[in-house]
Design an enzyme around this catalytic site. Structure first.
Site, mmCIF file in Angstrom:
data_model
loop_
_atom_site.group_PDB
_atom_site.id
_atom_site.type_symbol
_atom_site.label_atom_id
_atom_site.label_comp_id
_atom_site.label_asym_id
_atom_site.label_seq_id
_atom_site.Cartn_x
_atom_site.Cartn_y
_atom_site.Cartn_z
ATOM 1 N N ASN A 32 0.836 -1.212 0.000
ATOM 2 C CA ASN A 32 0.000 0.000 0.000
ATOM 3 C C ASN A 32 0.870 1.262 0.000
ATOM 4 O O ASN A 32 0.344 2.375 0.027
ATOM 5 C CB ASN A 32 -0.978 0.008 1.184
ATOM 6 C CG ASN A 32 -0.298 0.245 2.512
ATOM 7 O OD1 ASN A 32 0.928 0.221 2.599
ATOM 8 N ND2 ASN A 32 -1.082 0.463 3.561
ATOM 9 N N GLY A 36 6.618 1.653 2.140
ATOM 10 C CA GLY A 36 7.411 1.120 1.028
ATOM 11 C C GLY A 36 7.641 2.181 -0.032
ATOM 12 O O GLY A 36 7.046 3.258 0.010
ATOM 13 N N ALA A 113 6.743 -12.723 8.178
ATOM 14 C CA ALA A 113 7.897 -11.985 8.685
ATOM 15 C C ALA A 113 7.604 -11.552 10.110
ATOM 16 O O ALA A 113 6.847 -10.620 10.347
ATOM 17 C CB ALA A 113 8.162 -10.765 7.806
ATOM 18 N N TYR A 144 3.692 -2.357 17.644
ATOM 19 C CA TYR A 144 4.468 -3.254 16.766
ATOM 20 C C TYR A 144 4.640 -4.634 17.423
ATOM 21 O O TYR A 144 4.333 -5.654 16.819
ATOM 22 C CB TYR A 144 5.831 -2.633 16.489
ATOM 23 C CG TYR A 144 6.670 -3.378 15.484
ATOM 24 C CD1 TYR A 144 6.273 -3.483 14.153
ATOM 25 C CD2 TYR A 144 7.877 -3.974 15.858
ATOM 26 C CE1 TYR A 144 7.063 -4.160 13.219
ATOM 27 C CE2 TYR A 144 8.666 -4.644 14.930
ATOM 28 C CZ TYR A 144 8.259 -4.729 13.619
ATOM 29 O OH TYR A 144 9.040 -5.403 12.700
ATOM 30 N N LYS A 148 2.939 -8.136 16.055
ATOM 31 C CA LYS A 148 3.738 -9.265 15.565
ATOM 32 C C LYS A 148 3.517 -10.510 16.418
ATOM 33 O O LYS A 148 3.562 -11.634 15.901
ATOM 34 C CB LYS A 148 5.217 -8.876 15.539
ATOM 35 C CG LYS A 148 5.557 -7.828 14.478
ATOM 36 C CD LYS A 148 5.461 -8.394 13.057
ATOM 37 C CE LYS A 148 6.015 -7.445 12.018
ATOM 38 N NZ LYS A 148 5.959 -8.018 10.660
ATOM 39 N N TYR A 158 -3.802 -21.100 12.270
ATOM 40 C CA TYR A 158 -4.133 -21.608 10.921
ATOM 41 C C TYR A 158 -3.377 -22.902 10.624
ATOM 42 O O TYR A 158 -3.873 -23.771 9.912
ATOM 43 C CB TYR A 158 -3.847 -20.551 9.843
ATOM 44 C CG TYR A 158 -5.075 -19.724 9.527
ATOM 45 C CD1 TYR A 158 -5.548 -18.789 10.442
ATOM 46 C CD2 TYR A 158 -5.792 -19.914 8.351
ATOM 47 C CE1 TYR A 158 -6.688 -18.047 10.178
ATOM 48 C CE2 TYR A 158 -6.933 -19.182 8.080
ATOM 49 C CZ TYR A 158 -7.379 -18.246 8.995
ATOM 50 O OH TYR A 158 -8.516 -17.530 8.735
ATOM 51 N N THR A 174 18.382 -5.777 10.523
ATOM 52 C CA THR A 174 18.942 -6.046 9.197
ATOM 53 C C THR A 174 19.191 -4.728 8.482
ATOM 54 O O THR A 174 18.469 -3.752 8.708
ATOM 55 C CB THR A 174 17.961 -6.935 8.393
ATOM 56 O OG1 THR A 174 17.712 -8.116 9.157
ATOM 57 C CG2 THR A 174 18.536 -7.332 7.044
ATOM 58 N N ARG A 185 15.929 4.352 11.289
ATOM 59 C CA ARG A 185 16.697 3.254 11.880
ATOM 60 C C ARG A 185 18.168 3.607 12.008
ATOM 61 O O ARG A 185 18.670 4.499 11.322
ATOM 62 C CB ARG A 185 16.505 1.976 11.073
ATOM 63 C CG ARG A 185 15.276 1.261 11.597
ATOM 64 C CD ARG A 185 15.020 -0.002 10.881
ATOM 65 N NE ARG A 185 14.324 0.284 9.644
ATOM 66 C CZ ARG A 185 13.528 -0.580 9.040
ATOM 67 N NH1 ARG A 185 13.329 -1.755 9.566
ATOM 68 N NH2 ARG A 185 12.930 -0.274 7.921
HETATM 69 N N1 UDP Z 1 19.508 4.536 17.571
HETATM 70 C C1 UDP Z 1 20.442 5.540 17.773
HETATM 71 N N2 UDP Z 1 20.481 6.589 16.897
HETATM 72 C C2 UDP Z 1 19.635 6.678 15.821
HETATM 73 C C3 UDP Z 1 18.696 5.647 15.607
HETATM 74 C C4 UDP Z 1 18.650 4.596 16.508
HETATM 75 O O1 UDP Z 1 21.241 5.510 18.720
HETATM 76 O O2 UDP Z 1 19.747 7.663 15.067
HETATM 77 C C5 UDP Z 1 19.498 3.394 18.502
HETATM 78 C C6 UDP Z 1 18.109 3.039 19.067
HETATM 79 O O3 UDP Z 1 17.887 3.756 20.269
HETATM 80 C C7 UDP Z 1 18.262 1.560 19.313
HETATM 81 C C8 UDP Z 1 19.211 1.079 18.220
HETATM 82 O O4 UDP Z 1 19.888 2.252 17.762
HETATM 83 O O5 UDP Z 1 18.833 1.296 20.565
HETATM 84 C C9 UDP Z 1 18.533 0.408 17.054
HETATM 85 O O6 UDP Z 1 17.489 1.222 16.632
HETATM 86 P P1 UDP Z 1 16.622 0.949 15.351
HETATM 87 O O7 UDP Z 1 15.579 2.023 15.300
HETATM 88 O O8 UDP Z 1 17.480 0.772 14.167
HETATM 89 O O9 UDP Z 1 15.918 -0.470 15.583
HETATM 90 P P2 UDP Z 1 15.331 -1.238 16.856
HETATM 91 O O10 UDP Z 1 16.293 -2.359 17.071
HETATM 92 O O11 UDP Z 1 15.271 -0.332 18.055
HETATM 93 O O12 UDP Z 1 13.996 -1.679 16.423
#
Ligand code: UDP
Length: 313
Positions: A32, A36, A113, A144, A148, A158, A174, A185
């Site tokens: 959607n 993405g 996933a 989230y 999940k 199912y 990843t 991220r």
């Molecule tokens: N993080 C950070 N700086 C950023 C983005 C994320 O220090 O600019 C930290 C965040 O607090 C977490 C880790 O990096 O501890 C991974 O964050 P991400 O959002 O990639 O994924 P998560 O594993 O938390 O779902």
């Protein structure tokens, strides 16, 4: 095989599409486009074996006969699922059931996933599949995590009730090309900041850990799991564990940037550590990651350089 991939325009969905096309499958990708990006599929425009449909899987649909359903539709980065909380819960419940119905109707295999977030802020380290997790059911990340976890329960129901040939992959952090800059991220933030000459934003004191898997390794594990007889969850991730500060250092080395680290507030319920125990994947699938963080960041560099050039225009 004719295969349905939902979330096909996303980071992982689009890499999965590429991989399955290489194996000779015919693919229907749906998305959607809430998080993405169609650009991730732009190179497939003239591929007669790939079809794309923009649609929301929260509404029932029938793609026609399919042999396999890969359900990768969901917002997945913390800022995005916080922004899209209700949508995240709906796609993890309604969307999962609608796609399971497709698998049931067409006698197709099914792979969901799932995520290491099912373990929450884990009290067991490293995390094995038998650990039930430590999740705050009402905290900000609950939209989230619980979506999940509900999805896993629905998939198992199912399988148990209707005998659908289902699979659950618990995906750990990843990264790689197509990780969207600006989706918040850690690797995409750090790479973009480093390449734009900005300080790297470390949340908290940067002592929290994550274990980072390069996308090609992850997709290989997923494809193997999809072909296995295992119905219970399997961790796929790279067990090499880094503090976020070490991750920042690795990005500085990969990019050659001189950026400083800027320490900012740690988000609420940010897990303190995360590391997959991959003994099950090793034994069951003969799978292990091959690409370490240094190598994987190098392989991602060109993509982020292109994105940084656009951002700086
Ligand atoms: N993080 C950070 N700086 C950023 C983005 C994320 O220090 O600019 C930290 C965040 O607090 C977490 C880790 O990096 O501890 C991974 O964050 P991400 O959002 O990639 O994924 P998560 O594993 O938390 O779902």
């Amino acid at each position: 095989m004719r295969v349905l991939v939902t979330g096909a325009a996303g980071f992982l969905g689009s890499h999965l599409v590429d991989r399955l096309l290489r194996e000779g499958d015919e693919l229907l990708g749906v998305d959607n486009l809430s998080t993405g990006d169609e650009e991730n599929l732009a190179h497939l425009k003239s591929d007669p074996r790939f079809h794309f449909e923009r649609r929301d899987i929260c509404h029932p649909f029938d793609p026609g006969p399919v042999d396999y359903v890969f359900n990768f539709a969901s917002p997945a980065s913390p800022p995005e699922y916080l922004r899209l909380g209700i949508e995240t819960l709906r796609v993890g419940s309604l969307g999962v059931e609608n796609t399971l119905q497709i698998a049931l109707r067409h006698h197709a295999g099914y792979l969901q996933a799932s995520t290491s977030e099912c373990y929450g802020d884990p009290l067991e380290h490293p995390q094995t599949e038998s650990y039930w997790g430590n999740v705050n059911p009402v905290g900000p990340r609950s939209v989230y995590d619980e979506s999940k976890r509900f999805a896993e329960a629905m998939v198992m129901a199912y399988q148990r009730t209707h005998g659908v040939n289902t699979h659950l992959v618990r995906i750990f952090n990843t990264y790689g090309p197509r990780l969207r800059p600006g989706d918040g991220r850690v690797i995409s933030n750090f790479m973009m900041q480093a390449l734009c000459g900005e300080p790297l934003t470390v949340y908290g004191d940067g002592s929290q850990t994550r274990s980072f898997c390069y996308v090609d390794d992850l997709i290989e594990g997923i494809v193997r799991l999809a072909r296995s007889d295992e119905h219970l969850p399997v961790n796929i991730g790279n067990p090499e564990e880094y503090t976020i500060r070490q991750c920042a250092q690795a990005v500085l080395e990969a990019t050659g940037a001189q950026s400083e680290l800027r320490f900012v507030d740690l988000p609420e319920d940010d897990p303190t550590r995360r590391q997959p125990d991959i003994a099950k994947a090793r034994e069951l699938l003969g799978w292990a990651p091959r690409i370490g963080l240094k190598d994987g960041l190098q392989r991602s560099l060109e993509y982020f350089q292109r994105k940084a050039a656009v951002a700086q225009r």
